[in-house]
Design an enzyme around this catalytic site. Structure first.
Site, PDB file in Angstrom:
ATOM      1  NE  ARG A  40       4.628   6.608   1.291  1.00 45.94           N
ATOM      2  CZ  ARG A  40       4.648   5.399   1.864  1.00 45.94           C
ATOM      3  NH1 ARG A  40       4.671   4.317   1.118  1.00 45.94           N
ATOM      4  NH2 ARG A  40       4.643   5.297   3.174  1.00 45.94           N
ATOM      5  CE1 TYR A  83       8.963   4.705   2.590  1.00 43.99           C
ATOM      6  CE2 TYR A  83       8.077   6.927   2.856  1.00 43.99           C
ATOM      7  CZ  TYR A  83       8.207   5.624   3.303  1.00 43.99           C
ATOM      8  OH  TYR A  83       7.601   5.229   4.463  1.00 43.99           O
ATOM      9  CG  HIS A  91      11.294  -2.544   4.197  1.00 47.73           C
ATOM     10  ND1 HIS A  91       9.925  -2.478   4.198  1.00 47.73           N
ATOM     11  CD2 HIS A  91      11.629  -3.685   4.835  1.00 47.73           C
ATOM     12  CE1 HIS A  91       9.452  -3.542   4.828  1.00 47.73           C
ATOM     13  NE2 HIS A  91      10.464  -4.297   5.215  1.00 47.73           N
ATOM     14  CD  GLU A 148      10.989  -7.673   5.826  1.00 43.73           C
ATOM     15  OE1 GLU A 148      11.293  -8.761   6.381  1.00 43.73           O
ATOM     16  OE2 GLU A 148      10.652  -6.660   6.460  1.00 43.73           O
ATOM     17  CG  ASN A 171       8.215  -2.322   0.324  1.00 42.42           C
ATOM     18  OD1 ASN A 171       7.740  -2.407   1.463  1.00 42.42           O
ATOM     19  ND2 ASN A 171       8.762  -1.211  -0.139  1.00 42.42           N
ATOM     20  NE  ARG A 202      10.766   5.920   8.167  1.00 39.59           N
ATOM     21  CZ  ARG A 202       9.780   5.794   7.270  1.00 39.59           C
ATOM     22  NH1 ARG A 202       9.794   4.781   6.419  1.00 39.59           N
ATOM     23  NH2 ARG A 202       8.811   6.680   7.229  1.00 39.59           N
ATOM     24  N   PRO A 249       0.794  -1.229   0.000  1.00 32.19           N
ATOM     25  CG  PRO A 249      -0.209  -1.166   2.099  1.00 32.19           C
ATOM     26  CD  PRO A 249       0.483  -2.098   1.144  1.00 32.19           C
ATOM     27  CG  ASN A 250      -0.144   4.423   1.308  1.00 34.32           C
ATOM     28  OD1 ASN A 250      -1.093   5.021   0.793  1.00 34.32           O
ATOM     29  ND2 ASN A 250      -0.210   3.896   2.509  1.00 34.32           N
ATOM     30  CB  ALA A 253       1.810   0.236   6.628  1.00 31.74           C
TER      31      ALA A 253
HETATM   32  C1  DQA Z   1       8.354   0.844   3.646  1.00 35.73           C
HETATM   33  C2  DQA Z   1       8.517   1.124   5.148  1.00 35.73           C
HETATM   34  C3  DQA Z   1       7.189   1.004   5.857  1.00 35.73           C
HETATM   35  O1  DQA Z   1       7.357   1.264   7.259  1.00 35.73           O
HETATM   36  C4  DQA Z   1       6.204   2.011   5.308  1.00 35.73           C
HETATM   37  O2  DQA Z   1       4.943   1.857   5.919  1.00 35.73           O
HETATM   38  C5  DQA Z   1       6.084   1.977   3.825  1.00 35.73           C
HETATM   39  C6  DQA Z   1       7.271   1.692   3.011  1.00 35.73           C
HETATM   40  C7  DQA Z   1       9.661   1.107   2.863  1.00 35.73           C
HETATM   41  O3  DQA Z   1       9.720   0.711   1.700  1.00 35.73           O
HETATM   42  O4  DQA Z   1      10.579   1.737   3.389  1.00 35.73           O
HETATM   43  O5  DQA Z   1       5.027   2.290   3.265  1.00 35.73           O
HETATM   44  O6  DQA Z   1       8.034  -0.533   3.486  1.00 35.73           O
END
Ligand code: DQA
Length: 157
Positions: free
Chosen positions: A25, A30, A107, A105, A81, A114, A17-18, A84
């Site tokens: 962002r 990011y 990110h 995994e 990824n 963070r 998501p997002n 959240a």
């Molecule tokens: C994320 C890190 C997560 O905490 C966050 O909610 C994201 C992106 C990252 O790619 O750094 O949406 O997965």
């Protein structure tokens, strides 16, 4: 088995998501790439590595789980990824646990530097590796690692 070794490696990439709104962002965490540009970069690296990519982005948990379930015998590995969901989706964790293919995994940001709630990943235990904190390079390094891992595993079969 020679036939299996020569078969083109297929990798599924799932952005959670997002991540469809990358570019809007915070670039500090990011980076500046849009999702489209990130995907183009991944496709370029995949072509260089000689592997096939299936890329998805979902804003909801159920569709992430369904994509993992449906592709579990169709791809050789997964880069995920979960955004959240990383921090609390036991449902995604349970799906990853049952998969027989390697899951990595990824990110963009450094989740360990963070807020406290981001420092815990509920999927980590069932992932073959974790890449974080290098913005888009987290994905490209994860892809190269996964392809090498799959190639080496095949070589041992
Ligand atoms: C994320 C890190 C997560 O905490 C966050 O909610 C994201 C992106 C990252 O790619 O750094 O949406 O997965």
């Amino acid at each position: 088995m020679a036939e299996k070794e020569n078969k083109r490696i297929k990798i599924m990439v799932i952005h959670g998501p997002n991540l469809n709104l990358l570019g809007l962002r915070d670039p500090k965490h990011y980076g500046n790439l849009t999702l489209d540009k990130l995907n183009r970069l991944l496709r370029k690296r995949a072509a260089e590595l000689g592997v096939e990519l299936k890329i998805y982005q979902f804003n909801d948990e159920g569709r992430i789980i369904t994509a993992l379930q449906r592709n579990r015998k169709k791809v050789d590995g997964v880069l995920i990824n979960p955004a959240a969901y990383t921090h609390y989706s036991i449902a995604i964790r349970d799906t990853i646990e049952l998969l027989k293919i390697p899951v990595v995994e990824v990110h963009l940001s450094n989740i360990y530097a963070r807020e406290d709630f981001r420092t815990h990943s509920v999927i980590k235990d069932f992932c073959a590796a974790q890449f974080y904190g290098k913005k888009e390079a987290s994905y490209t390094e994860a892809l190269a690692w996964l392809v090498k891992h799959i190639t080496e595993t095949r070589g041992n079969q």
